[in-house]
Every structure is written in structure tokens, then in C-alpha cells.
Design an enzyme around this catalytic site. Structure first.
Site, PDB file in Angstrom:
ATOM      1  N   GLU A  18      -0.281   9.518   1.310  1.00 48.63           N
ATOM      2  CA  GLU A  18      -1.010  10.443   2.185  1.00 48.63           C
ATOM      3  C   GLU A  18      -1.279   9.848   3.567  1.00 48.63           C
ATOM      4  O   GLU A  18      -1.313  10.566   4.572  1.00 48.63           O
ATOM      5  CB  GLU A  18      -2.350  10.813   1.546  1.00 48.63           C
ATOM      6  CG  GLU A  18      -3.241  11.611   2.468  1.00 48.63           C
ATOM      7  CD  GLU A  18      -4.610  11.864   1.888  1.00 48.63           C
ATOM      8  OE1 GLU A  18      -4.874  13.013   1.549  1.00 48.63           O
ATOM      9  OE2 GLU A  18      -5.408  10.913   1.764  1.00 48.63           O
ATOM     10  N   ASP A  19      -1.459   8.522   3.612  1.00 51.40           N
ATOM     11  CA  ASP A  19      -1.847   7.911   4.888  1.00 51.40           C
ATOM     12  C   ASP A  19      -0.720   7.928   5.914  1.00 51.40           C
ATOM     13  O   ASP A  19      -0.972   7.815   7.110  1.00 51.40           O
ATOM     14  CB  ASP A  19      -2.303   6.459   4.656  1.00 51.40           C
ATOM     15  CG  ASP A  19      -3.590   6.409   3.863  1.00 51.40           C
ATOM     16  OD1 ASP A  19      -4.411   7.330   4.020  1.00 51.40           O
ATOM     17  OD2 ASP A  19      -3.759   5.464   3.077  1.00 51.40           O
ATOM     18  N   ARG A  42       1.196  -1.731   7.352  1.00 51.13           N
ATOM     19  CA  ARG A  42       1.692  -0.539   6.675  1.00 51.13           C
ATOM     20  C   ARG A  42       2.782   0.193   7.470  1.00 51.13           C
ATOM     21  O   ARG A  42       3.290   1.233   7.029  1.00 51.13           O
ATOM     22  CB  ARG A  42       0.527   0.408   6.349  1.00 51.13           C
ATOM     23  CG  ARG A  42      -0.507  -0.228   5.416  1.00 51.13           C
ATOM     24  CD  ARG A  42      -1.500   0.767   4.846  1.00 51.13           C
ATOM     25  NE  ARG A  42      -0.823   1.803   4.085  1.00 51.13           N
ATOM     26  CZ  ARG A  42      -1.430   2.846   3.526  1.00 51.13           C
ATOM     27  NH1 ARG A  42      -2.723   2.975   3.640  1.00 51.13           N
ATOM     28  NH2 ARG A  42      -0.747   3.750   2.848  1.00 51.13           N
ATOM     29  N   HIS A  45     -11.648   5.580   4.967  1.00 54.54           N
ATOM     30  CA  HIS A  45     -11.152   6.828   5.546  1.00 54.54           C
ATOM     31  C   HIS A  45     -12.205   7.933   5.396  1.00 54.54           C
ATOM     32  O   HIS A  45     -13.073   7.866   4.523  1.00 54.54           O
ATOM     33  CB  HIS A  45      -9.881   7.292   4.806  1.00 54.54           C
ATOM     34  CG  HIS A  45      -8.678   6.436   5.029  1.00 54.54           C
ATOM     35  ND1 HIS A  45      -7.935   5.905   3.991  1.00 54.54           N
ATOM     36  CD2 HIS A  45      -8.066   6.028   6.174  1.00 54.54           C
ATOM     37  CE1 HIS A  45      -6.926   5.201   4.491  1.00 54.54           C
ATOM     38  NE2 HIS A  45      -6.980   5.255   5.803  1.00 54.54           N
ATOM     39  N   ASP A  62       0.803  -1.224   0.000  1.00 50.03           N
ATOM     40  CA  ASP A  62       0.000   0.000   0.000  1.00 50.03           C
ATOM     41  C   ASP A  62       0.838   1.277   0.000  1.00 50.03           C
ATOM     42  O   ASP A  62       0.298   2.370   0.209  1.00 50.03           O
ATOM     43  CB  ASP A  62      -0.930   0.005   1.228  1.00 50.03           C
ATOM     44  CG  ASP A  62      -2.086  -0.975   1.080  1.00 50.03           C
ATOM     45  OD1 ASP A  62      -2.757  -0.925   0.035  1.00 50.03           O
ATOM     46  OD2 ASP A  62      -2.295  -1.790   1.996  1.00 50.03           O
ATOM     47  N   CYS A  96      -5.228  10.061  -1.654  1.00 51.26           N
ATOM     48  CA  CYS A  96      -4.215   9.288  -0.917  1.00 51.26           C
ATOM     49  C   CYS A  96      -2.962   9.004  -1.750  1.00 51.26           C
ATOM     50  O   CYS A  96      -1.966   8.534  -1.221  1.00 51.26           O
ATOM     51  CB  CYS A  96      -4.807   8.008  -0.342  1.00 51.26           C
ATOM     52  SG  CYS A  96      -5.642   6.981  -1.507  1.00 51.26           S
ATOM     53  N   ARG A 133      -9.181   3.033  11.118  1.00 51.53           N
ATOM     54  CA  ARG A 133      -7.743   3.281  11.172  1.00 51.53           C
ATOM     55  C   ARG A 133      -7.322   4.352  12.193  1.00 51.53           C
ATOM     56  O   ARG A 133      -6.182   4.349  12.644  1.00 51.53           O
ATOM     57  CB  ARG A 133      -7.243   3.726   9.782  1.00 51.53           C
ATOM     58  CG  ARG A 133      -7.449   2.703   8.676  1.00 51.53           C
ATOM     59  CD  ARG A 133      -6.459   1.564   8.802  1.00 51.53           C
ATOM     60  NE  ARG A 133      -6.704   0.511   7.838  1.00 51.53           N
ATOM     61  CZ  ARG A 133      -6.279   0.505   6.592  1.00 51.53           C
ATOM     62  NH1 ARG A 133      -5.569   1.517   6.145  1.00 51.53           N
ATOM     63  NH2 ARG A 133      -6.538  -0.511   5.799  1.00 51.53           N
TER      64      ARG A 133
HETATM   65  N1  GLY Z   1      -5.404  -0.518   0.597  1.00 51.49           N
HETATM   66  C1  GLY Z   1      -5.320   0.736   1.229  1.00 51.49           C
HETATM   67  C2  GLY Z   1      -5.405   0.613   2.697  1.00 51.49           C
HETATM   68  O1  GLY Z   1      -6.068  -0.301   3.173  1.00 51.49           O
HETATM   69  O2  GLY Z   1      -4.820   1.356   3.423  1.00 51.49           O
END
Ligand code: GLY
Length: 257
Positions: free
Chosen positions: A66-67, A86, A161, A61, A248, A131
């Protein structure tokens, strides 16, 4: 200083990324790379200079930069990511942001993904999602109060998100899928609701009156054009299969001194 957009190439492992609300379907990674290149091309055509972070082929990912970090005018923030798979993305985003801004870290038990942070002037709407948790929102509020940012929690339901469910498309205007987000924190703003047939159309990237949005949402495109915005459509179908959208794929740095 030019306006910068941080991006990262699509990883070789892209098809194996996290999925929360979508079923896994085959992803054509080469096609996803072409779509990503087209997205970067639209940003360049709008005056953004692309700064590519190194590929992280073992992090599926990682293209969703951005995340992993939030860039504000005065500082950047990194946080433990909401999906443990991640975690390996954070360091290189932090290193990249540190070239331009002082970086502050949120600490466990906080988890926060940048896809949950949506800015409207000095207001930061933060999605409470699968998240991003309450501890992160509390730390974010404490960290940013001295900078005079107001941090406003928003409940997200049915979308990964906050910015999967809605987008700021002007200082006082929000585009939203009202099925996926509690609209009460946006009282006082003008709301443009996407047609229920275009649930994914509410995730768009806005800057300076321009909107970058995925193809396939003609009603939403007309709604935005009718609101006076200039719409740029880009095919992101393979990227959406990985639960990603136009915001993102980049971290924008518009206001560097
Ligand atoms: N596939 C993007 C996420 O789950 O963060």
C-alpha cells in the site's frame, strides 16, 4: 471485472525492515508468512481476487504494498517513498498498477507513503507524517483537483502513518486513536475512539461494511460490531513487529471498469 487486491509475499529479509516508533524485536518470518496467508484468505472470503506481485527478497518492507502506490477510481499515483530504503519497491508496484489504471508520478522533493492516504468518498485525508511531506500534499492537491477529489492534510504524531492512527469505517465514520492524530480535519464525521489500552486497534481495513482487523483488540472489535460492522479478526502479531497493519498489506481495486 472482479474486485482485485494486490499483495506481495513476505520477503526473506522481512525481519530487517524500517522501524520508526517500535523497538526491534525478533520476528518469526515463517509465522509472519502464515499470518499473511490468513489475511489473504480473509480478503478472498470477502470476494476479493488476490493478485500477487513478485517477491522482492532484498526489500524487507516490500510486503507493505500500500505504501508504494495509491489506486483511485480514475488513476493511480506513485511517489518517492518516505524511507529511502524502500525506493526499490516502487517500480514493480507502478508496473502492477499500470495494468489497470493510468499512473501519474509525484516528483521530488515530494515524499509520500500510501499509508498516509485515507479515502472517504471524494475526500482524501493525507497524513503529514515522518514519511509524507508538505510538497507531496501540494502536488497531490494539484493533481487531483480536476478529478474533484478534495485533499485534506492531517497532522500525524506518534504513529508511522495516518492509517496507523485511524481508519475510515464508513462514509462518515472514523475509528481513531485520538492520541496519535489531530481530529480537527474530521469535524462533521462520527468518531469512534479506541480505548487507550488498544492504541494499535485503530488501524483496520474497511470495505462494504466489513472490517478486517488484528486480533488482540477486543474492545475495539466490540465498538465496531456495535456500530453495525461485520468484524473479521486475523492474527497479525508478527507483522505488527515490523510496524505494519491490515491496510498496508494490500492495494484494493474495487471499482475497475
Ligand atoms: N516497516 C514498515 C515501514 O517502516 O515502512
Amino acid at each position: 471485472m472482479p474486485r482485485l487486491a494486490l499483495t506481495r509475499p513476505i520477503s526473506a529479509s522481512f525481519a530487517r525492515g524500517e522501524l520508526t516508533y517500535l523497538e526491534r524485536v525478533p520476528i518469526d518470518v515463517d509465522r509472519a508468512r502464515r499470518q499473511h496467508a490468513a489475511y489473504e484468505g480473509v480478503l478472498e472470503s470477502l470476494g476479493w481476487t488476490i493478485v500477487r506481485l513478485p517477491a522482492l527478497d532484498e526489500q524487507p518492507d516490500a510486503v507493505f504494498v500500500e505504501d508504494a502506490g495509491i489506486a483511485l477510481d480514475e488513476l493511480a499515483v506513485v511517489a518517492p517513498m518516505g524511507a529511502s530504503s524502500r525506493t526499490g519497491e516502487s517500480r514493480s508496484v507502478e508496473e502492477a498498477l499500470a495494468r489497470y489504471l493510468p499512473v501519474t508520478r509525484l516528483t521530488p522533493p515530494a515524499t509520500l507513503d500510501g499509508g498516509d492516504v485515507m479515502r472517504a468518498g471524494r475526500r482524501l485525508f493525507v497524513g503529514r507524517s515522518r514519511r509524507t511531506n508538505a510538497a507531496a500534499i501540494e502536488q497531490f492537491q494539484r493533481l487531483l483537483a480536476p478529478y474533484e477529489y478534495e485533499v485534506i492534510p492531517v497532522e500525524v504524531k506518534g504513529a508511522l502513518h495516518l492509517k496507523s492512527a485511524c481508519s475510515v469505517v464508513g462514509e462518515r465514520t472514523i475509528l481513531a486513536n485520538t492520541e496519535w492524530v489531530d481530529m480537527s480535519p474530521f469535524a462533521g464525521m462520527d468518531a469512534l475512539a479506541v480505548d487507550p489500552s488498544e492504541a494499535w486497534g485503530a488501524s483496520v481495513l474497511h470495505a462494504d461494511g466489513h472490517v478486517v482487523m488484528p486480533t488482540g483488540f477486543p474492545r475495539t472489535a466490540r465498538l465496531l460490531a456495535g456500530a453495525g460492522l461485520t468484524v473479521h479478526e486475523v492474527d497479525l502479531t508478527e507483522i505488527r513487529k515490523a510496524e505494519g497493519g491490515p491496510t498496508c498489506l494490500s492495494i484494493l481495486l474495487p471499482n475497475l471498469a
